[in-house]
Design an enzyme around this catalytic site. Structure first.
Site, PDB file in Angstrom:
ATOM      1  N   TYR A 131      -1.002  -0.641  10.464  1.00 19.71           N
ATOM      2  CA  TYR A 131      -1.287  -1.067   9.085  1.00 19.71           C
ATOM      3  C   TYR A 131      -0.129  -0.673   8.166  1.00 19.71           C
ATOM      4  O   TYR A 131       0.386  -1.498   7.387  1.00 19.71           O
ATOM      5  CB  TYR A 131      -2.600  -0.431   8.616  1.00 19.71           C
ATOM      6  CG  TYR A 131      -2.915  -0.716   7.168  1.00 19.71           C
ATOM      7  CD1 TYR A 131      -3.346  -1.987   6.771  1.00 19.71           C
ATOM      8  CD2 TYR A 131      -2.761   0.269   6.187  1.00 19.71           C
ATOM      9  CE1 TYR A 131      -3.625  -2.255   5.443  1.00 19.71           C
ATOM     10  CE2 TYR A 131      -3.037   0.001   4.861  1.00 19.71           C
ATOM     11  CZ  TYR A 131      -3.471  -1.260   4.491  1.00 19.71           C
ATOM     12  OH  TYR A 131      -3.739  -1.538   3.165  1.00 19.71           O
ATOM     13  N   SER A 175       0.860  -1.191   0.000  1.00 24.26           N
ATOM     14  CA  SER A 175       0.000   0.000   0.000  1.00 24.26           C
ATOM     15  C   SER A 175       0.889   1.231   0.000  1.00 24.26           C
ATOM     16  O   SER A 175       2.013   1.196   0.510  1.00 24.26           O
ATOM     17  CB  SER A 175      -0.867   0.000   1.264  1.00 24.26           C
ATOM     18  OG  SER A 175      -1.443   1.269   1.468  1.00 24.26           O
TER      19      SER A 175
END
Ligand SMILES: NC(=O)c1ccc[n+]([C@@H]2O[C@H](COP(=O)([O-])OP(=O)(O)OC[C@H]3O[C@@H](n4cnc5c(N)ncnc54)[C@H](OP(=O)(O)O)[C@@H]3O)[C@@H](O)[C@H]2O)c1
Length: 254
Positions: A143, A130
């Site tokens: 995350y 990501s």
């Protein structure tokens, strides 16, 4: 690597990017092994791709996915969970679980699948990371850390593995691709408990990420940003981190 006839294990194949990737790879002739937890959703993807279902909860280290999968030519490590909010409000269990699913499970899966690829002299590893793992994101520290971990895991493995010769044909070697999506229109945000409400950047459809993944395997691309313009903030962060931080503080609020 030629996708036609290749046996591809996709984690997170029951939803979003993983499901779209399974469909794209199947259209290019790959044989799918589909993993996820939601058996009904997996069955839907299996029906459309002719893929084999391999349900597993990746937070459980005993899931034994690699053994059950058997021969795997291409791994698409896509399963992942999000969580958003101040770190002090995150429970220890949630943090541990996210690291287990997003990072540890895929490290272990790679470790177990690689010997077969090396023995056969060919394979490809894809990690869906990501942009959060490149530049960091406010209130998504754990995350982002899991995705940064995947990125540097991929980068390091690439040095260690035999390079691919003859990309696009049946070249020898083991390729590694890191995928860096921005905002993608999937159930991810609703599931993490904080929906995506910003107008920009506009979410891209998961099919766009899926096409980028399939092409990256065929052409042995080391790194793919989706959308491609995301390289700009990534480069700015690398070249001028101070400037980036000022801009991120000003414009990066959720
Ligand atoms: N959407 C975005 O904007 C975005 C941006 C950058 C990166 N990503 C990454 O892209 C990947 C796919 O996300 P998505 O957007 O497609 O979200 P999604 O639609 O929520 O899909 C997540 C997938 O991960 C699987 N998964 C989650 N926890 C699992 C567990 N404990 N064990 C096994 N499988 C598990 C889910 O399986 P079940 O549904 O069967 O539980 C589902 O197939 C994730 O790694 C995410 O971090 C997403």
């Amino acid at each position: 690597m030629r996708l036609a006839g290749a046996r591809v294990l996709v984690t997170g194949a029951s939803s979003g990017i993983g499901a779209a990737t399974a469909l794209e790879l199947s259209a290019r002739g790959a044989r799918l092994v589909l993993s996820g937890r939601d058996q009904d959703a997996l069955a839907g993807v299996a029906a459309r791709t002719g893929g084999e279902m391999l349900p597993a909860d990746l937070s459980d280290p005993s899931a034994d996915l690699a053994v059950r999968a058997g021969r795997v030519d291409v791994l698409v490590a896509c399963a992942g969970e999000g969580w958003s909010g101040p770190l002090t409000r995150m429970s220890g269990g949630t943090a541990e679980r996210m690291i287990a699913v997003n990072l540890t499970a895929h490290v272990q899966l790679t470790r177990l699948l690689l010997p077969g690829m090396l023995e056969r002299g060919r394979g490809h590893l894809v990690y869906v990371a990501s942009i959060a793992g490149v530049v960091g994101v406010r209130e998504e520290a754990v995350y982002a850390a899991t995705k940064a971990g995947l990125l540097v895991f991929a980068e390091s493995l690439r040095y260690e593995l035999p390079p691919v010769d003859g990309a696009g044909v049946d070249g020898k070697g083991v390729g590694v691709t890191a995928v860096v999506p921005g905002v993608v229109d999937t159930p991810f945000f609703a599931r993490r408990g904080r929906p995506y409400t910003r107008r920009r950047p506009e979410p891209v459809p998961p099919e766009r990420v899926a096409r980028a993944i399939a092409t990256a395997v065929e052409r042995d691309r080391a790194e793919v940003y989706v959308p491609a313009w995301l390289r700009v903030p990534a480069r700015l962060h690398g070249a001028a981190p101070g400037v980036f931080r000022v801009l991120a503080r000003r414009f990066g609020r959720p």
